[in-house]
Scaffold this active site. Structure first.
Site, PDB file in Angstrom:
ATOM      1  N   LYS A 193     -11.858   0.138  -1.442  1.00 38.98           N
ATOM      2  CA  LYS A 193     -10.834   0.781  -2.309  1.00 38.98           C
ATOM      3  C   LYS A 193     -11.445   0.791  -3.632  1.00 38.98           C
ATOM      4  CE  LYS A 193      -7.166   0.367   1.008  1.00 38.98           C
ATOM      5  NZ  LYS A 193      -6.423  -0.604   1.585  1.00 38.98           N
ATOM      6  N   HIS A 207      -5.404  -3.806  -2.457  1.00 41.32           N
ATOM      7  CA  HIS A 207      -5.198  -2.773  -3.348  1.00 41.32           C
ATOM      8  C   HIS A 207      -4.709  -3.289  -4.748  1.00 41.32           C
ATOM      9  CE1 HIS A 207      -4.404   1.183  -1.311  1.00 41.32           C
ATOM     10  NE2 HIS A 207      -3.702   0.355  -0.517  1.00 41.32           N
ATOM     11  N   SER A 224       0.874  -1.215   0.011  1.00 40.79           N
ATOM     12  CA  SER A 224       0.000   0.202   0.148  1.00 40.79           C
ATOM     13  C   SER A 224       0.673   1.297   0.063  1.00 40.79           C
ATOM     14  CB  SER A 224      -1.196  -0.094   1.197  1.00 40.79           C
ATOM     15  OG  SER A 224      -0.244  -0.189   2.162  1.00 40.79           O
TER      16      SER A 224
HETATM   17  C1  PLP Z   1      -6.559  -0.577   2.980  1.00 42.08           C
HETATM   18  C2  PLP Z   1      -5.860  -2.014   3.567  1.00 42.08           C
HETATM   19  C3  PLP Z   1      -6.601  -2.834   4.229  1.00 42.08           C
HETATM   20  C4  PLP Z   1      -7.571  -2.541   5.130  1.00 42.08           C
HETATM   21  O1  PLP Z   1      -8.865  -2.320   4.182  1.00 42.08           O
HETATM   22  P1  PLP Z   1     -10.075  -1.715   4.539  1.00 42.08           P
HETATM   23  O2  PLP Z   1     -11.251  -2.180   3.878  1.00 42.08           O
HETATM   24  O3  PLP Z   1      -9.845  -0.079   4.446  1.00 42.08           O
HETATM   25  O4  PLP Z   1     -10.439  -1.784   6.146  1.00 42.08           O
HETATM   26  C5  PLP Z   1      -6.031  -4.258   4.409  1.00 42.08           C
HETATM   27  N1  PLP Z   1      -4.857  -4.537   3.808  1.00 42.08           N
HETATM   28  C6  PLP Z   1      -4.213  -3.622   2.847  1.00 42.08           C
HETATM   29  C7  PLP Z   1      -2.866  -4.208   2.254  1.00 42.08           C
HETATM   30  C8  PLP Z   1      -4.635  -2.394   2.510  1.00 42.08           C
HETATM   31  O5  PLP Z   1      -3.960  -1.659   1.800  1.00 42.08           O
END
Ligand code: PLP
Length: 396
Positions: free
Chosen positions: A242, A211, A183
């Site tokens: 996302k 992602h 991320s």
């Molecule tokens: C954003 C993210 C999460 C968490 O996801 P949410 O749905 O925002 O809680 C988990 N793992 C990674 C690698 C992320 O970038």
């Protein structure tokens, strides 16, 4: 008068503020889009994970409204009591079909999916082999499981293989875990090599595709599809927060894995399920992924254009292979200062520093979306070059 027992927090905050390492919240005054209004400023938004522009897609909005009218605003309970609606079950079937796996469970967030799953499937007798830059939710899940944690250097699959080899005689299960796309750096985990090591040593393989869901693979099926590793990754995590544009996380795998998580994953058992609007909007998003593949093409066109522009302007963009492009700064206060100056000039890109990334690796992170126009990205590049020179981040 009673002394405030939390006074030490205020002292810590004052230190951060004086050092320029405290970043105030930016407040969004409308939809999350390619250009948005934050704190009274209209800015080009390079700070959201809304890769495909689905947060404002009419089909998602209509689905959310229709579900709210039919089912109400909330689900009323946790999934295991009375909070499982037919919409939740439909969404799980839809995702399982999309990912070509037996079954799927949806959690309230990607964070809950990772933390809840790792903590449920491992015990203190087990071992977790984890990339140094894995997401915080994986780290928290590993801690909660009380399994023995073995961290390998970022993307170093040889080191991961060596850890598995050293543990070969030890009792306990082994779980190898990596982010699909990382991320903060935007690079891709070495999945084919990690999968081969896991198979050789009989370890469980888990990938967090937060992602990459909606970004990589056919119609956004993620890194397992991108690398052609179907059937070889035991636990696939994805997020609905996302590219999908709504909220939630999911775990895909065998029917037994999913039923086990229904029975033992603590966020599933002890935290209320999604409102109907969320489940319905997510369902609509999967239709859009299949009906409008051109969104993903646009995302990658924009990614190539923006990365090239940043590099030509002389910025260090790290090793990114995805729409996440870090602009490396190094010093923490300088990264925040760069982000603030960009914002004043009409571009929102978040400063990221410790504890999100290692000390000395502070950066401004940019994320382009399918909905940015070339004119918006050209304007953002012009602002980056001008502000970057002024602050001495790139040479003149
Ligand atoms: C954003 C993210 C999460 C968490 O996801 P949410 O749905 O925002 O809680 C988990 N793992 C990674 C690698 C992320 O970038």
């Amino acid at each position: 008068m009673r002394l405030d027992p939390l006074a030490y927090l205020g002292e810590q905050l004052l230190d951060w503020k004086q050092a320029g390492t405290f970043q105030p919240l930016r407040v969004l005054e409308g939809p999350s889009a390619a250009e948005s209004r934050f704190d009274g400023h209209d800015v080009i938004n390079l700070a959201s994970n809304n890769y495909l522009g689905l947060t404002t897609h009419p089909k998602l909005i209509e689905a959310a409204i229709a579900a709210t009218r039919k089912y109400g605003a909330g689900s009323g309970a946790v999934r295991t009591i009375s909070g499982t609606m037919d919409l939740h079950m439909q969404l799980e079937r839809r995702i399982a079909q999309f990912k070509n796996v037996e079954a799927c469970v949806v959690f309230q967030s990607g964070f809950a999916a990772n933390a809840g799953t790792v903590a449920a499937v491992l015990t203190p007798d087990d071992h977790i082999i984890s990339d140094a830059l894995n997401h915080a939710s994986i780290i928290d899940g590993a801690r909660l499981s009380r399994a023995k944690i073995h961290v390998y250097p970022h993307r170093d699959h040889v080191a991961a293989g060596n850890i598995l080899s050293e543990l070969a005689g030890e009792p306990g299960r082994k779980l190898v875990i990596t982010d699909g796309v990382f991320s903060m750096d935007g690079d891709i985990g070495p999945l084919p090599e990690l999968v081969a090591h896991a198979e050789q040593f009989g370890a469980i393989m888990m990938v967090d595709d937060a992602h990459s869901s909606g970004v990589l693979g056919r119609n956004g099926r993620g890194t397992i599809d991108h690398f052609g590793l179907h059937g070889r990754v035991d636990i696939q995590v994805g997020t609905l927060s996302k590219a999908i544009g709504v909220l939630g996380g999911y775990v895909c795998g065998t029917k037994d894995l999913i039923e086990f998580l229904y029975a033992r994953a603590r966020p599933f058992l002890f935290s209320t399920s999604h409102p109907p609007a969320v489940a319905a909007a997510c369902l609509a998003a999967f239709d859009v992924l299949e009906e409008e593949p051109e969104r993903i093409e646009r995302l990658w066109e924009n990614t190539r254009y923006f990365k090239k522009g940043l590099r030509e302007a002389g910025f260090d963009t790290g090793l990114s292979e995805s729409p996440i492009t870090p602009v490396m700064v190094g010093d923490e206060a300088k990264a925040y200062q760069f982000s603030a100056a960009l914002f004043e000039a009409g571009v929102f890109a978040t400063g990221i520093a410790f504890p999100t990334v290692a000390k000395g690796k502070a950066r401004v992170r940019t994320i382009v979306s399918a909905t940015h126009t070339e004119a918006q990205l050209a304007r953002a590049l012009e602002v980056f070059a001008r502000v970057g020179k002024r602050l001495g981040i790139v040479g003149i």
